[in-house]
Write a protein that holds these residues in place. Structure first.
Motif, PDB file in Angstrom:
ATOM      1  N   LEU A  90       0.827  -1.212   0.000  1.00 23.57           N
ATOM      2  CA  LEU A  90       0.000   0.000   0.000  1.00 23.57           C
ATOM      3  C   LEU A  90       0.857   1.256   0.000  1.00 23.57           C
ATOM      4  N   LEU A  91       1.951   1.209   0.737  1.00 19.55           N
ATOM      5  CA  LEU A  91       2.838   2.369   0.785  1.00 19.55           C
ATOM      6  C   LEU A  91       3.439   2.655  -0.588  1.00 19.55           C
ATOM      7  N   ALA A  92       3.801   1.613  -1.304  1.00 17.87           N
ATOM      8  CA  ALA A  92       4.331   1.784  -2.668  1.00 17.87           C
ATOM      9  C   ALA A  92       3.256   2.351  -3.595  1.00 17.87           C
ATOM     10  N   LEU A  93       2.038   1.881  -3.437  1.00 13.12           N
ATOM     11  CA  LEU A  93       0.931   2.380  -4.256  1.00 13.12           C
ATOM     12  C   LEU A  93       0.725   3.875  -4.015  1.00 13.12           C
ATOM     13  N   VAL A  94       0.676   4.261  -2.759  1.00 15.24           N
ATOM     14  CA  VAL A  94       0.472   5.673  -2.423  1.00 15.24           C
ATOM     15  C   VAL A  94       1.629   6.517  -2.947  1.00 15.24           C
ATOM     16  N   SER A  95       2.845   6.023  -2.755  1.00 18.46           N
ATOM     17  CA  SER A  95       4.035   6.772  -3.199  1.00 18.46           C
ATOM     18  C   SER A  95       4.049   6.975  -4.703  1.00 18.46           C
ATOM     19  N   SER A  96       3.461   6.047  -5.423  1.00 13.89           N
ATOM     20  CA  SER A  96       3.418   6.136  -6.878  1.00 13.89           C
ATOM     21  C   SER A  96       2.278   7.021  -7.384  1.00 13.89           C
ATOM     22  N   CYS A  97       1.119   6.929  -6.750  1.00 17.55           N
ATOM     23  CA  CYS A  97      -0.079   7.596  -7.267  1.00 17.55           C
ATOM     24  C   CYS A  97      -0.339   8.983  -6.684  1.00 17.55           C
ATOM     25  N   HIS A  98      -0.074   9.164  -5.413  1.00 20.36           N
ATOM     26  CA  HIS A  98      -0.420  10.433  -4.775  1.00 20.36           C
ATOM     27  C   HIS A  98       0.248  11.643  -5.447  1.00 20.36           C
ATOM     28  N   PRO A  99       1.516  11.551  -5.861  1.00 23.07           N
ATOM     29  CA  PRO A  99       2.110  12.719  -6.536  1.00 23.07           C
ATOM     30  C   PRO A  99       1.349  13.153  -7.790  1.00 23.07           C
ATOM     31  N   GLN A 100       0.778  12.215  -8.520  1.00 18.18           N
ATOM     32  CA  GLN A 100      -0.006  12.585  -9.702  1.00 18.18           C
ATOM     33  C   GLN A 100      -1.292  13.296  -9.300  1.00 18.18           C
ATOM     34  N   THR A 101      -1.903  12.883  -8.199  1.00 17.94           N
ATOM     35  CA  THR A 101      -3.098  13.571  -7.712  1.00 17.94           C
ATOM     36  C   THR A 101      -2.746  14.998  -7.299  1.00 17.94           C
ATOM     37  N   LEU A 102      -1.588  15.162  -6.663  1.00 12.87           N
ATOM     38  CA  LEU A 102      -1.136  16.506  -6.292  1.00 12.87           C
ATOM     39  C   LEU A 102      -0.905  17.359  -7.542  1.00 12.87           C
ATOM     40  N   ARG A 103      -0.415  16.751  -8.599  1.00  7.12           N
ATOM     41  CA  ARG A 103      -0.228  17.480  -9.864  1.00  7.12           C
ATOM     42  C   ARG A 103      -1.572  17.865 -10.471  1.00  7.12           C
ATOM     43  N   GLN A 104      -2.577  17.004 -10.351  1.00  7.53           N
ATOM     44  CA  GLN A 104      -3.918  17.359 -10.827  1.00  7.53           C
ATOM     45  C   GLN A 104      -4.429  18.588 -10.084  1.00  7.53           C
ATOM     46  N   MET A 105      -4.199  18.628  -8.774  1.00 12.86           N
ATOM     47  CA  MET A 105      -4.623  19.780  -7.980  1.00 12.86           C
ATOM     48  C   MET A 105      -3.870  21.041  -8.391  1.00 12.86           C
ATOM     49  N   ARG A 106      -2.566  20.926  -8.583  1.00 10.62           N
ATOM     50  CA  ARG A 106      -1.784  22.104  -8.977  1.00 10.62           C
ATOM     51  C   ARG A 106      -2.218  22.620 -10.338  1.00 10.62           C
ATOM     52  N   TRP A 107      -2.540  21.712 -11.264  1.00 11.86           N
ATOM     53  CA  TRP A 107      -2.974  22.130 -12.598  1.00 11.86           C
ATOM     54  C   TRP A 107      -4.294  22.896 -12.513  1.00 11.86           C
ATOM     55  N   THR A 108      -5.276  22.342 -11.780  1.00 10.51           N
ATOM     56  CA  THR A 108      -6.558  23.042 -11.684  1.00 10.51           C
ATOM     57  C   THR A 108      -6.383  24.393 -10.999  1.00 10.51           C
ATOM     58  N   ASN A 109      -5.568  24.447  -9.966  1.00 12.60           N
ATOM     59  CA  ASN A 109      -5.335  25.706  -9.259  1.00 12.60           C
ATOM     60  C   ASN A 109      -4.665  26.730 -10.177  1.00 12.60           C
ATOM     61  N   THR A 110      -3.687  26.297 -10.937  1.00  8.50           N
ATOM     62  CA  THR A 110      -3.005  27.200 -11.865  1.00  8.50           C
ATOM     63  C   THR A 110      -3.956  27.705 -12.932  1.00  8.50           C
ATOM     64  N   MET A 111      -4.790  26.827 -13.474  1.00 13.82           N
ATOM     65  CA  MET A 111      -5.752  27.235 -14.494  1.00 13.82           C
ATOM     66  C   MET A 111      -6.734  28.266 -13.919  1.00 13.82           C
ATOM     67  N   ILE A 112      -7.168  28.068 -12.683  1.00  7.68           N
ATOM     68  CA  ILE A 112      -8.076  29.029 -12.047  1.00  7.68           C
ATOM     69  C   ILE A 112      -7.381  30.377 -11.897  1.00  7.68           C
ATOM     70  N   LYS A 113      -6.133  30.368 -11.474  1.00 10.24           N
ATOM     71  CA  LYS A 113      -5.388  31.623 -11.297  1.00 10.24           C
ATOM     72  C   LYS A 113      -5.191  32.346 -12.628  1.00 10.24           C
ATOM     73  N   VAL A 114      -4.933  31.607 -13.678  1.00  8.45           N
ATOM     74  CA  VAL A 114      -4.685  32.212 -14.988  1.00  8.45           C
ATOM     75  C   VAL A 114      -5.975  32.754 -15.601  1.00  8.45           C
TER      76      VAL A 114
END
Length: 163
Positions: A130-154
């Motif tokens: 489970l730890l390996a799964l989280v370590s692999s997937c969670h960063p992509q979810t964080l990138r999804q959040m950063r992308w939406t936030n950046t698009m809102i700001k722009v």
């Protein structure tokens, strides 16, 4: 059902919901080419996360398989694409895009919190899979959040002041 299986199910459902929402928003905003293509790309991450969560669920006695799409889905997608073409780049579509970005951001944030809870449980139980799964997937979810936030700001300054 344990807390881990409850979190796995919630996160699996959340990733599937986020994928669906990204695909629907991409179809609605076809005229916004950058948004459209990036949304399609990052929807693939959520699809992969859901598949990997289903595999992890099996290791915990949980069946997360099953069809996601319903027959009406294809008809709705075609209808959204036609509506997007008809609306084009009108000011109202900009506000709809901001609304969609807000909802996408909140969905990604919800998933991120579930990933964090799952990471904490994996550490507590020393579950390396489970730890390996989280370590692999969670960063992509964080990138999804950063992308939406950046698009809102722009997009917000122009769209909110021009309406």
């Amino acid at each position: 059902m344990s807390g881990i299986t409850t979190t796995l199910r919630a996160l699996h459902d959340g990733e599937r919901d986020l994928e669906h929402a990204l695909l629907a928003a991409a179809a609605r905003h076809r005229a916004e080419h950058e948004f459209h293509h990036v949304a399609l790309d990052i929807a693939r991450w959520s699809r992969e996360h859901a598949a990997r969560l289903a595999d992890a669920g099996r290791d915990h006695g949980l069946d997360l398989s099953g069809p996601r799409d319903n027959p009406a889905s294809a008809a709705l997608t075609a209808l959204r694409e036609k509506a997007s073409e008809a609306l084009g780049r009108r000011p109202e579509t900009g506000l709809l895009l901001l609304h969609d970005l807000r909802d996408l951001h909140l969905a990604a944030a919800r998933n991120s919190l579930h990933w964090e809870m799952l990471a904490q449980a994996a550490q507590a139980t020393r579950d390396q899979g489970l730890l390996a799964l989280v370590s692999s997937c969670h960063p992509q979810t964080l990138r999804q959040m950063r992308w939406t936030n950046t698009m809102i700001k722009v997009l917000s300054p122009q769209l909110l002041t021009s309406v």
